[in-house]
Motif scaffolding. Structure first.
Motif, PDB file in Angstrom:
ATOM      1  N   ILE A 230       0.861  -1.186   0.000  1.00  0.00           N
ATOM      2  CA  ILE A 230       0.000   0.000   0.000  1.00  0.00           C
ATOM      3  C   ILE A 230       0.891   1.227   0.000  1.00  0.00           C
ATOM      4  CG2 ILE A 230      -1.786   1.304   1.199  1.00  0.00           C
ATOM      5  CD1 ILE A 230      -2.644  -1.269   2.586  1.00  0.00           C
ATOM      6  N   SER A 231       0.757   2.070  -1.021  1.00  0.00           N
ATOM      7  CA  SER A 231       1.524   3.318  -1.100  1.00  0.00           C
ATOM      8  C   SER A 231       0.572   4.506  -1.033  1.00  0.00           C
ATOM      9  CB  SER A 231       2.348   3.370  -2.386  1.00  0.00           C
ATOM     10  OG  SER A 231       1.497   3.298  -3.516  1.00  0.00           O
ATOM     11  N   TYR A 232       1.150   5.705  -0.817  1.00  0.00           N
ATOM     12  CA  TYR A 232       0.308   6.880  -0.585  1.00  0.00           C
ATOM     13  C   TYR A 232       0.673   8.083  -1.451  1.00  0.00           C
ATOM     14  CZ  TYR A 232      -1.536   4.320   3.357  1.00  0.00           C
ATOM     15  OH  TYR A 232      -2.149   3.362   4.130  1.00  0.00           O
ATOM     16  N   HIS A 233       1.702   7.960  -2.244  1.00  0.00           N
ATOM     17  CA  HIS A 233       2.016   9.049  -3.180  1.00  0.00           C
ATOM     18  C   HIS A 233       2.682   8.457  -4.413  1.00  0.00           C
ATOM     19  CE1 HIS A 233       6.219   8.911  -1.819  1.00  0.00           C
ATOM     20  NE2 HIS A 233       5.784   8.978  -0.585  1.00  0.00           N
ATOM     21  N   SER A 234       2.750   9.245  -5.462  1.00  0.00           N
ATOM     22  CA  SER A 234       3.169   8.745  -6.772  1.00  0.00           C
ATOM     23  C   SER A 234       4.604   8.239  -6.790  1.00  0.00           C
ATOM     24  CB  SER A 234       2.989   9.842  -7.828  1.00  0.00           C
ATOM     25  OG  SER A 234       3.770  10.984  -7.502  1.00  0.00           O
ATOM     26  N   LEU A 235       5.491   8.812  -5.978  1.00  0.00           N
ATOM     27  CA  LEU A 235       6.882   8.380  -5.969  1.00  0.00           C
ATOM     28  C   LEU A 235       6.996   6.931  -5.516  1.00  0.00           C
ATOM     29  CD1 LEU A 235       8.593  11.532  -4.404  1.00  0.00           C
ATOM     30  CD2 LEU A 235       8.434  10.928  -6.823  1.00  0.00           C
ATOM     31  N   GLU A 236       6.288   6.592  -4.445  1.00  0.00           N
ATOM     32  CA  GLU A 236       6.288   5.215  -3.946  1.00  0.00           C
ATOM     33  C   GLU A 236       5.617   4.280  -4.947  1.00  0.00           C
ATOM     34  OE1 GLU A 236       5.863   5.861   0.895  1.00  0.00           O
ATOM     35  OE2 GLU A 236       4.072   5.644  -0.342  1.00  0.00           O
ATOM     36  N   ASP A 237       4.429   4.671  -5.387  1.00  0.00           N
ATOM     37  CA  ASP A 237       3.652   3.794  -6.260  1.00  0.00           C
ATOM     38  C   ASP A 237       4.381   3.509  -7.569  1.00  0.00           C
ATOM     39  OD1 ASP A 237       1.168   2.374  -6.963  1.00  0.00           O
ATOM     40  OD2 ASP A 237       0.949   3.951  -8.459  1.00  0.00           O
ATOM     41  N   ARG A 238       5.092   4.508  -8.078  1.00  0.00           N
ATOM     42  CA  ARG A 238       5.835   4.331  -9.324  1.00  0.00           C
ATOM     43  C   ARG A 238       6.951   3.294  -9.152  1.00  0.00           C
ATOM     44  NH1 ARG A 238       7.735   9.493 -10.123  1.00  0.00           N
ATOM     45  NH2 ARG A 238       5.580  10.060 -10.585  1.00  0.00           N
ATOM     46  N   LEU A 239       7.655   3.363  -8.018  1.00  0.00           N
ATOM     47  CA  LEU A 239       8.714   2.390  -7.752  1.00  0.00           C
ATOM     48  C   LEU A 239       8.151   0.974  -7.640  1.00  0.00           C
ATOM     49  CD1 LEU A 239      10.943   4.209  -5.087  1.00  0.00           C
ATOM     50  CD2 LEU A 239      11.446   3.871  -7.513  1.00  0.00           C
ATOM     51  N   VAL A 240       7.048   0.845  -6.917  1.00  0.00           N
ATOM     52  CA  VAL A 240       6.422  -0.463  -6.724  1.00  0.00           C
ATOM     53  C   VAL A 240       5.948  -1.033  -8.055  1.00  0.00           C
ATOM     54  CG1 VAL A 240       4.490  -1.681  -5.648  1.00  0.00           C
ATOM     55  CG2 VAL A 240       5.741   0.050  -4.347  1.00  0.00           C
ATOM     56  N   LYS A 241       5.247  -0.212  -8.813  1.00  0.00           N
ATOM     57  CA  LYS A 241       4.707  -0.665 -10.106  1.00  0.00           C
ATOM     58  C   LYS A 241       5.832  -1.068 -11.067  1.00  0.00           C
ATOM     59  CE  LYS A 241       1.891   0.923 -14.009  1.00  0.00           C
ATOM     60  NZ  LYS A 241       1.135   2.067 -14.575  1.00  0.00           N
ATOM     61  N   ASN A 242       6.849  -0.222 -11.173  1.00  0.00           N
ATOM     62  CA  ASN A 242       7.960  -0.524 -12.087  1.00  0.00           C
ATOM     63  C   ASN A 242       8.689  -1.802 -11.699  1.00  0.00           C
ATOM     64  OD1 ASN A 242       7.495   1.698 -13.705  1.00  0.00           O
ATOM     65  ND2 ASN A 242       9.037   2.979 -12.730  1.00  0.00           N
ATOM     66  N   PHE A 243       8.917  -1.986 -10.406  1.00  0.00           N
ATOM     67  CA  PHE A 243       9.644  -3.172  -9.958  1.00  0.00           C
ATOM     68  C   PHE A 243       8.851  -4.440 -10.249  1.00  0.00           C
ATOM     69  CE2 PHE A 243      10.931  -6.332  -6.768  1.00  0.00           C
ATOM     70  CZ  PHE A 243      12.281  -6.413  -7.078  1.00  0.00           C
ATOM     71  N   ILE A 244       7.553  -4.390  -9.999  1.00  0.00           N
ATOM     72  CA  ILE A 244       6.725  -5.569 -10.244  1.00  0.00           C
ATOM     73  C   ILE A 244       6.647  -5.877 -11.736  1.00  0.00           C
ATOM     74  CG2 ILE A 244       4.383  -6.499 -10.111  1.00  0.00           C
ATOM     75  CD1 ILE A 244       4.059  -4.905  -7.478  1.00  0.00           C
ATOM     76  N   LYS A 245       6.421  -4.855 -12.541  1.00  0.00           N
ATOM     77  CA  LYS A 245       6.235  -5.068 -13.977  1.00  0.00           C
ATOM     78  C   LYS A 245       7.529  -5.384 -14.718  1.00  0.00           C
ATOM     79  CE  LYS A 245       3.459  -2.808 -16.558  1.00  0.00           C
ATOM     80  NZ  LYS A 245       2.791  -1.739 -17.341  1.00  0.00           N
ATOM     81  N   HIS A 246       8.615  -4.724 -14.325  1.00  0.00           N
ATOM     82  CA  HIS A 246       9.833  -4.811 -15.126  1.00  0.00           C
ATOM     83  C   HIS A 246      11.056  -5.352 -14.377  1.00  0.00           C
ATOM     84  CE1 HIS A 246       7.526  -2.608 -18.058  1.00  0.00           C
ATOM     85  NE2 HIS A 246       7.361  -1.602 -17.232  1.00  0.00           N
TER      86      HIS A 246
END
Length: 297
Positions: A230-246
């Motif tokens: 669970i993230s709360y701002h775009s900086l965190e969410d972007r890191l999580v999404k990128n790591f999972i996807k790529h």
């Protein structure tokens, strides 16, 4: 003080709990998510991490199936190895502040005056006060620009430097007074949220710690087990999404010679899960929460 765990039903539903499985709650906090998992395991086990000993003193559960580790989640690998664990059945992390921290006298909120501290780990060295009093112009500007995505980062930095020449900034309200000329009158709360976010991330090295944690989590997840963040701002969410996807944090797609994605994780849902209207009514602090769910391939 009542703490309401964010996206609790969604966490439990998507964790796919094995009653005899081993789970990690990387951000124990007030223990809301852990309590719900404990209700659904029999011979299973939970390893919970939290670096804030003040919170643990208030909220730590007593249960033989639960082991609480008073450390940052960047020490996940060290501690699981010491416990003799090579794999776990699921890992969760809620990257937000707990109600205890927001209402503590450590400077996390701009609505309450207190020492300007912001350390999640009370034993860490760097504080918010030291940053605003001793960082030079370039350090301040880069922090506000990169970690808060603040447009007037240069003028904000100059204002802080000018005000601290007369008197050191030691409290939240002293800091607010020092930047008053830079705050847009029609977007005060949004602006201050970004300013405090930038300083808090810097104090606690949050983004670098998140990267380290994500890499270690991938190592310990069993095939078919899940990672929930669970993230709360775009900086965190972007890191999580990128790591999972790529499998990396820059969002660069890498494939093997057969055209297969090299990431060891796969997103269960293309879009993040967000709080329902009912949850928002009960807990307005959950409004910016985004839950990413991944499975280990």
């Amino acid at each position: 003080m009542t703490h309401i765990p964010v996206l609790l039903n969604e966490i439990i539903e998507n964790l796919c709990i094995d009653p005899d499985g081993i789970y990690v709650d990387a951000t124990y906090g007030a223990g809301g998510h852990t309590k719900a998992i404990l209700k659904r395991i029999n011979q299973g086990q939970i390893i919970a991490f939290d670096q804030d000993n003040n919170i643990l003193n208030l909220s730590a559960l007593k249960d033989e199936r639960l082991k609480i580790i008073n450390q940052n989640f960047i020490y996940l690998k060290n501690n699981l190895s010491v416990l003799g664990l090579q794999q776990v059945d699921g890992i969760i992390a809620d990257l937000g502040l707990s109600s205890f921290q927001i209402n503590s006298k450590r400077g996390f909120s701009y609505n309450h005056d207190s020492v300007f501290d912001m350390r999640m780990n009370p034993n860490a060295k760097l504080t918010a006060s030291e940053i605003v009093n001793y960082y030079d112009f370039e350090q301040l500007r880069n922090m506000f620009r990169n970690l808060g995505e603040i447009k007037n980062h240069a003028s904000l930095s100059r204002e802080i430097i000018a005000k601290r020449e007369n008197k050191n900034i030691k409290t939240v309200f002293e800091f607010l007074a020092s930047i008053n000329n830079c705050i847009p009158s029609n977007k005060k709360n949004k602006y201050l949220s970004k300013v405090f976010q930038a300083i808090r991330i810097e104090v606690n090295s949050e983004l670098e710690n998140l990267k380290s944690f994500l890499k270690q989590s991938c190592e310990f997840l069993k095939q078919g087990s899940r990672l929930l963040i669970i993230s709360y701002h775009s900086l965190e969410d972007r890191l999580v999404k990128n790591f999972i996807k790529h499998g990396n944090f820059r969002g660069i797609e890498k494939k093997d010679i057969y055209g297969n994605n090299l990431s060891e994780l796969k997103l269960i849902y293309k879009k993040p899960i967000v709080p329902s209207s009912n949850e928002l009514k009960k807990n307005i602090r959950s409004r910016s929460a985004k839950l990413r769910v991944a499975v280990k391939l």
